[in-house]
Enzyme design. Structure first.
Site, PDB file in Angstrom:
ATOM      1  N   GLY A  12      -3.275 -13.487   8.856  1.00  0.00           N
ATOM      2  CA  GLY A  12      -2.033 -13.323   8.117  1.00  0.00           C
ATOM      3  C   GLY A  12      -0.816 -13.198   9.011  1.00  0.00           C
ATOM      4  O   GLY A  12      -0.896 -13.327  10.234  1.00  0.00           O
ATOM      5  N   ARG A  36     -12.876 -14.105   6.329  1.00  0.00           N
ATOM      6  CA  ARG A  36     -13.716 -14.737   5.313  1.00  0.00           C
ATOM      7  C   ARG A  36     -14.135 -16.145   5.718  1.00  0.00           C
ATOM      8  O   ARG A  36     -15.137 -16.658   5.235  1.00  0.00           O
ATOM      9  CB  ARG A  36     -12.974 -14.768   3.970  1.00  0.00           C
ATOM     10  CG  ARG A  36     -12.874 -13.408   3.303  1.00  0.00           C
ATOM     11  CD  ARG A  36     -12.032 -13.454   2.054  1.00  0.00           C
ATOM     12  NE  ARG A  36     -10.603 -13.594   2.366  1.00  0.00           N
ATOM     13  CZ  ARG A  36      -9.642 -13.625   1.466  1.00  0.00           C
ATOM     14  NH1 ARG A  36      -9.954 -13.553   0.178  1.00  0.00           N
ATOM     15  NH2 ARG A  36      -8.381 -13.729   1.829  1.00  0.00           N
ATOM     16  N   TYR A 124       2.248  -3.156  -7.806  1.00  0.00           N
ATOM     17  CA  TYR A 124       1.993  -3.402  -6.388  1.00  0.00           C
ATOM     18  C   TYR A 124       2.227  -2.135  -5.573  1.00  0.00           C
ATOM     19  O   TYR A 124       1.381  -1.745  -4.755  1.00  0.00           O
ATOM     20  CB  TYR A 124       2.893  -4.530  -5.887  1.00  0.00           C
ATOM     21  CG  TYR A 124       2.775  -4.803  -4.410  1.00  0.00           C
ATOM     22  CD1 TYR A 124       1.694  -5.513  -3.893  1.00  0.00           C
ATOM     23  CD2 TYR A 124       3.752  -4.361  -3.512  1.00  0.00           C
ATOM     24  CE1 TYR A 124       1.576  -5.769  -2.536  1.00  0.00           C
ATOM     25  CE2 TYR A 124       3.647  -4.619  -2.152  1.00  0.00           C
ATOM     26  CZ  TYR A 124       2.557  -5.322  -1.669  1.00  0.00           C
ATOM     27  OH  TYR A 124       2.454  -5.568  -0.325  1.00  0.00           O
ATOM     28  N   LYS A 128      -0.501   0.207  -3.420  1.00  0.00           N
ATOM     29  CA  LYS A 128      -0.326   0.549  -2.011  1.00  0.00           C
ATOM     30  C   LYS A 128      -0.312   2.066  -1.823  1.00  0.00           C
ATOM     31  O   LYS A 128      -0.882   2.599  -0.867  1.00  0.00           O
ATOM     32  CB  LYS A 128       0.974  -0.061  -1.474  1.00  0.00           C
ATOM     33  CG  LYS A 128       0.953  -1.573  -1.371  1.00  0.00           C
ATOM     34  CD  LYS A 128      -0.077  -2.048  -0.352  1.00  0.00           C
ATOM     35  CE  LYS A 128      -0.011  -3.539  -0.124  1.00  0.00           C
ATOM     36  NZ  LYS A 128      -1.032  -4.007   0.836  1.00  0.00           N
TER      37      LYS A 128
END
Length: 216
Positions: A12, A36, A124, A128
């Site tokens: 990322g 992954r 969101y 978090k």
């Protein structure tokens, strides 16, 4: 003898920059990336393991390390639903943290978000905040929670319109003194802060918010 670091979210925006910087750190002898899909890296310090995040317990032996950098995250659009996003941003993250602390990891660094709050009405930010609250109960010697504002930079094969617009407009707006601390930050800058934190001894839970991340 150098330390072993684990990085999740290594492909990322923050994670990819972090891996690049960790290989140049004298105190790091090995970087384990858990992904992954295969993510080869041309440096002998970096070892990539492809794991099934739905069955992380099968990969428990990979969590023997000194430091865990948790940069994993997705969006509702990419995941397909809030439930699918929560699976990545909360459950995967939490399971990784639990396995890490069980296998002796001492320092846990989490990329969270500005405004994270377990009681927020925003799904969101609530997610978090819940993750922050939960991982703080784990028996790490040190927990560093990073709360950046808008993250900008080149992502791998991913375009985010809101992020692109924000990267153009916010720097202009943030010339205003009261807004300056909310200016966007690059993945490279966040990674640099995380690298710097891993070199400095400390204990307990510590937060790094917004403009604090621009300085190492």
């Amino acid at each position: 003898m150098g330390k072993t670091a684990i990085v999740i979210g290594a492909t990322g925006l923050v994670g990819s920059q972090l891996v690049k910087q960790l290989v140049d750190q004298a105190h790091i002898s090995q970087v384990i990336t858990l992904t992954r899909r295969p993510a080869p890296y041309k440096n002998e310090k970096v070892i990539n393991h492809v794991v099934d995040f739905d069955h992380l317990a099968q990969h428990a032996q990979l969590f023997k390390a000194d430091i865990l950098f948790s940069c994993l995250g997705t969006t509702k659009k990419a995941a397909g639903s809030i439930a699918a996003q929560r699976k990545v941003d909360f459950y995967y993250q939490l399971k990784v943290a639990e396995l890490a602390v069980k296998h002796g990891v001492q320092h846990y660094l989490l990329v969270s978000s500005s405004g994270a709050n377990a009681h927020s009405s925003n799904g969101y930010l609530k997610m978090k905040g819940e993750l922050e609250q939960t991982v703080k109960t784990l028996a790490f010697n040190r927990i560093s929670i990073i709360q950046p504002s808008l993250l900008v930079g080149e992502r791998n094969n991913e375009f985010r319109l809101a992020e692109k617009l924000g990267s153009v407009l916010l720097p202009i707006l943030c010339w205003l003194p009261r807004l300056r601390k909310y200016r966007p930050i690059t993945g490279k800058q966040v990674a640099a802060k995380m690298c710097a934190l891993s070199t400095k001894p400390s204990v307990g839970v510590e937060y790094f918010k917004l403009d604090e991340l621009f300085y190492t």
